[in-house]
Design a protein around this motif. Structure first.
Motif, PDB file in Angstrom:
ATOM      1  N   UNK A 332     -66.937 -40.169  15.322  1.00  0.00           N
ATOM      2  CA  UNK A 332     -66.907 -39.247  16.456  1.00  0.00           C
ATOM      3  C   UNK A 332     -66.293 -39.900  17.691  1.00  0.00           C
ATOM      4  N   UNK A 333     -66.426 -41.229  17.797  1.00  0.00           N
ATOM      5  CA  UNK A 333     -65.790 -41.933  18.925  1.00  0.00           C
ATOM      6  C   UNK A 333     -64.277 -41.957  18.765  1.00  0.00           C
ATOM      7  N   UNK A 334     -63.838 -42.171  17.541  1.00  0.00           N
ATOM      8  CA  UNK A 334     -62.401 -42.301  17.285  1.00  0.00           C
ATOM      9  C   UNK A 334     -61.722 -40.955  17.073  1.00  0.00           C
ATOM     10  N   UNK A 335     -62.413 -40.012  16.433  1.00  0.00           N
ATOM     11  CA  UNK A 335     -61.832 -38.687  16.184  1.00  0.00           C
ATOM     12  C   UNK A 335     -62.185 -37.758  17.347  1.00  0.00           C
ATOM     13  N   UNK A 336     -61.391 -37.816  18.384  1.00  0.00           N
ATOM     14  CA  UNK A 336     -61.674 -37.033  19.592  1.00  0.00           C
ATOM     15  C   UNK A 336     -61.395 -35.555  19.331  1.00  0.00           C
ATOM     16  N   UNK A 337     -61.977 -34.714  20.154  1.00  0.00           N
ATOM     17  CA  UNK A 337     -61.807 -33.258  19.987  1.00  0.00           C
ATOM     18  C   UNK A 337     -60.508 -32.754  20.602  1.00  0.00           C
ATOM     19  N   UNK A 338     -59.939 -33.534  21.517  1.00  0.00           N
ATOM     20  CA  UNK A 338     -58.687 -33.117  22.161  1.00  0.00           C
ATOM     21  C   UNK A 338     -57.560 -34.057  21.740  1.00  0.00           C
ATOM     22  N   UNK A 339     -56.344 -33.540  21.811  1.00  0.00           N
ATOM     23  CA  UNK A 339     -55.187 -34.345  21.424  1.00  0.00           C
ATOM     24  C   UNK A 339     -54.862 -35.354  22.512  1.00  0.00           C
ATOM     25  N   UNK A 340     -54.716 -36.606  22.088  1.00  0.00           N
ATOM     26  CA  UNK A 340     -54.345 -37.664  23.022  1.00  0.00           C
ATOM     27  C   UNK A 340     -53.195 -38.466  22.428  1.00  0.00           C
ATOM     28  N   UNK A 341     -52.504 -39.197  23.288  1.00  0.00           N
ATOM     29  CA  UNK A 341     -51.322 -39.937  22.841  1.00  0.00           C
ATOM     30  C   UNK A 341     -51.700 -41.206  22.067  1.00  0.00           C
TER      31      UNK A 341
END
Length: 551
Positions: A332-341
Motif C-alpha cells: 500500500x505504501x508503494x502502490x499509490x492510488x494516484x499516478x505519479x512520475x
C-alpha cells in the motif's frame, strides 16, 4: 684453508657420532654423541645441514634431551642460510614419526613457517605439512585451525604477525587440503564430522569471502551431499544463521548488518529449497527489520525486498502468515492510488511476487487484509465480516499500478529505438558505455513492468488463484542469467599474477639473530600450544572481517 680443514673435521666428527649411535645396541647409552650432534647445530653451514638431518633421526632414543633437541632444530629452521632452513624444515615430520605426541606442536610450527618468502622453503613447508596430515589428519587439522580463530586477545604487534600466519594457513587449507579431501579425510564419516566441527568453531572472525569458502567446502562433503537427511541440511542453515547473527538486535544504522542478513539468507536458499527451515530468517525479518524498514536507505530497501521475494517461494504456512500483513502494508505504501512520475517498479514487483507466494500458502489470511473471499472452512476465514472497502482500495491501487506499468512499458519500448540510434552515433567508448547502461536499465524496467502486469491480473478476482510456483521469473534473476552467459568466456581466464590470493607474497628472510619480534617461530606457542584465550571475535560483521566490510 684452515677454515675449510676445520669444517671438514667437523663433518667427519658428525658422521662419526652418527655411526657410534647406529652401532650401539642400547642407543640411550650414546647420549654424549647425540649432545655433540645437537651442539654441532651451532657450527658451519655444512655442519648445520648435517645436524638438521641427524637431530630428528635419533630424536626418539633420547627423550630426556627432547626439549633441547627441538629447540636447537627450530633455530636451524630460522637460519640465515636457505639450505639450512630447508633441510631443517624437511626434518620436522621425523619428530612425529615415532613420537606422535609431538605432532600437534610440529604442525603448529609449520603453520607459522607458511609465511616463508622463498618458494623452495615454502614448498618444503607444504610437503612437511602434507606428510603430517597423512599421518594423523584429525590432530593435524586441529592444530592448523588454531591459527584461524580470533586474534582479539593479542596486542597490536602480535595481531599483525598472527594475521599474516592466519592468511597463509587459510590459503594452504583452501589450495592444498580441500582439493584432495577425498584422499585425506579418512575414515570419511568420522573425519568429515571432525572438520565440520572445526569449521563451526572458527567462524567467529571470518570475512565474507572466507565464510563462503568454508560453506562451499562443507556442502561438498558427503556428509551434506545429495542424499543427506534434512537434519544435516538444516545444520548448514544453522551455521549460516549463526553468521547472520539472528539473535542480536538489528542495528539499522549499521549498513553491514543488513548486508550480512541479505547475503546469509541468499546463501541459505539452496538448503532451504532442499527442505531446511527458513523460519528463523523470516522471524527476524518480521520482528527486527520490517518495523524499521523506513529507516533503511533506498538501496537497502530494494535489496531486502529482493531477498524476501526470492525466499518467499520456500516459506512455510506459519512463516507466510507472519509476514503477509507486513507485505500488504508495504504494498500500500508503494502502490499509490494516484499516478505519479517516480515509481520503483522493481520494489513493487518484489512485493507482488512475495504477496502471491505467501498468500498461496495461507490464502484465507488475505480476507481480512485485502477483502478477498477465500473459503477454507477455518474460523480464520472471517467470512461473516465485511471487508469490502479493503477489497475496493486494494484493487483500485492495482488498477493504478497497471496503468503506470503499461505507460512505462510504452516509454521504455520507444526509448529502446532511441538507444539503438544513439549507440550507432556514439564515437567514444565512454558514450557507448553510458548508452549501454541506459539500455540495460530500460530492459530491466521492461521485465519488471511485464511481471507486475502478470502478477496483478489474477488479483482483481474476489477469490483469486495465487501464484505459488516459479512460473514467473523475477526480473533481476533473468538479468543475472544473461550476465552469467555473457561472462562465460571470461570465467576461463587465468587469475592475474598480482591477485591477492595470499600464496605469493614475499616475506623478508628470517635470520637466527635479532630481537624476539623478528623471529619467525613463536616459541611460546610451540611450548604451550594451549590455544586458550581466543574469544568470540569482534561481534559485528565488519569486526569479523577484521576491518573489511561485508558489502
Amino acid at each position: 684453508m684452515a677454515d675449510a680443514a676445520d669444517d671438514s673435521r667437523d663433518i667427519e666428527k658428525l658422521y662419526e657420532y652418527c655411526e657410534k649411535i647406529d652401532e650401539a645396541q642400547d642407543k640411550s647409552q650414546s647420549r654424549e654423541y647425540y649432545e655433540r650432534i645437537i651442539a654441532a647445530a651451532n657450527g658451519s653451514v655444512k655442519a648445520k645441514q648435517l645436524a638438521a638431518q641427524m637431530i630428528p633421526k635419533f630424536f626418539k632414543y633420547f627423550p630426556d634431551l627432547s626439549e633441547q633437541a627441538l629447540d636447537q632444530h627450530l633455530f636451524l629452521c630460522e637460519d640465515e642460510e636457505l639450505g639450512v632452513r630447508v633441510q631443517a624444515i624437511r626434518g620436522l615430520p621425523l619428530f612425529c614419526k615415532d613420537t606422535p605426541d609431538n605432532l600437534a606442536k610440529i604442525v603448529d610450527i609449520l603453520g607459522q613457517l607458511l609465511v616463508a618468502g622463498d618458494n623452495v622453503e615454502r614448498d618444503a613447508v607444504h610437503k612437511a605439512l602434507m606428510t603430517l596430515l597423512r599421518q594423523d589428519i584429525k590432530t593435524s587439522l586441529t592444530a592448523l585451525f588454531k591459527h584461524i580463530g580470533s586474534t582479539e586477545d593479542r596486542n597490536a604487534e602480535d595481531v599483525s604477525a598472527w594475521e599474516a600466519i592466519r592468511e597463509k594457513v587459510l590459503c594452504f587449507i583452501r589450495d592444498k587440503v580441500f582439493p584432495i579431501k577425498d584422499e585425506l579425510l579418512k575414515p570419511k564419516d568420522e573425519v568429515e564430522r571432525h572438520i565440520t566441527n572445526l569449521v563451526k568453531q572458527n567462524l567467529n572472525d571470518v570475512t565474507a569471502v572466507e565464510f563462503k569458502m568454508f560453506m562451499d567446502f562443507l556442502k561438498s562433503l558427503s556428509l551434506f551431499g545429495a542424499n543427506a537427511p534434512v537434519e544435516r541440511v538444516q545444520e548448514l542453515v544453522e551455521i549460516i544463521e549463526g553468521q547472520a547473527d539472528l539473535d542480536a538486535q538489528f542495528n539499522v544504522s549499521d549498513g553491514d548488518h543488513i548486508a550480512r542478513y541479505i547475503s546469509c539468507l541468499r546463501m541459505a536458499l539452496p538448503f532451504i529449497a532442499n527442505g531446511a527451515s527458513s523460519s528463523k530468517f523470516f522471524n527476524y525479518s518480521s520482528k527486527q527489520i520490517v518495523p524499521v524498514f523506513d529507516k533503511l536507505s533506498e538501496e537497502q530497501k530494494l535489496e531486502f525486498l529482493k531477498i524476501v521475494a526470492e525466499s518467499s517461494l520456500y516459506a512455510k504456512p506459519q512463516d507466510s502468515r507472519l509476514l503477509l500483513p507486513s507485505i500488504v502494508q508495504l504494498l500500500k505504501k508503494y502502490m499509490v492510488r494516484r499516478k505519479i512520475e517516480d515509481m520503483n517498479f522493481t520494489a513493487i514487483e518484489c512485493l507482488l511476487y512475495s504477496f502471491h507466494q505467501f498468500s498461496h500458502k495461507t490464502p484465507n489470511a488475505t480476507n481480512s487484509l485485502c477483502g478477498y473471499k477465500i473459503v477454507t472452512g477455518q474460523p480464520s476465514d472471517r467470512l461473516g465480516e465485511d471487508f469490502s472497502q479493503l477489497y475496493k482500495d486494494f484493487t483500485e491501487r492495482l488498477t493504478t499500478m497497471e496503468e503506470l506499468a503499461k505507460a512505462m512499458i510504452k516509454k521504455s519500448t520507444q526509448g529502446m529505438a532511441e538507444h539503438n540510434k544513439a549507440m550507432a552515433a556514439a564515437k567514444t567508448e565512454e558514450e557507448k558505455e553510458s548508452i549501454k547502461k541506459q539500455k540495460q536499465n530500460a530492459t530491466a524496467g521492461l521485465r519488471s513492468c511485464n511481471n507486475i502486469l502478470a502478477l496483478t491480473q489474477p488479483l482483481h478476482s474476489k477469490a483469486p488463484s495465487f501464484i505459488g510456483d516459479q512460473k514467473i521469473a523475477l526480473s533481476w534473476k533473468e538479468a543475472t542469467k544473461t550476465a552469467a552467459t555473457s561472462g562465460a568466456a571470461a570465467a576461463g581466464q587465468k587469475r592475474p599474477a598480482s591477485a591477492p590470493n595470499g600464496s605469493g607474497t614475499n616475506v623478508a628472510k628470517k635470520g637466527r639473530g635479532g630481537s624476539l619480534e623478528n623471529q619467525l617461530i613463536n616459541r611460546a606457542a610451540f611450548k604451550t600450544l594451549s590455544g586458550a584465550g581466543r574469544g568470540r571475535g569482534r561481534g559485528a560483521w565488519r569486526g569479523r572481517g577484521r576491518g573489511r566490510s561485508y558489502r
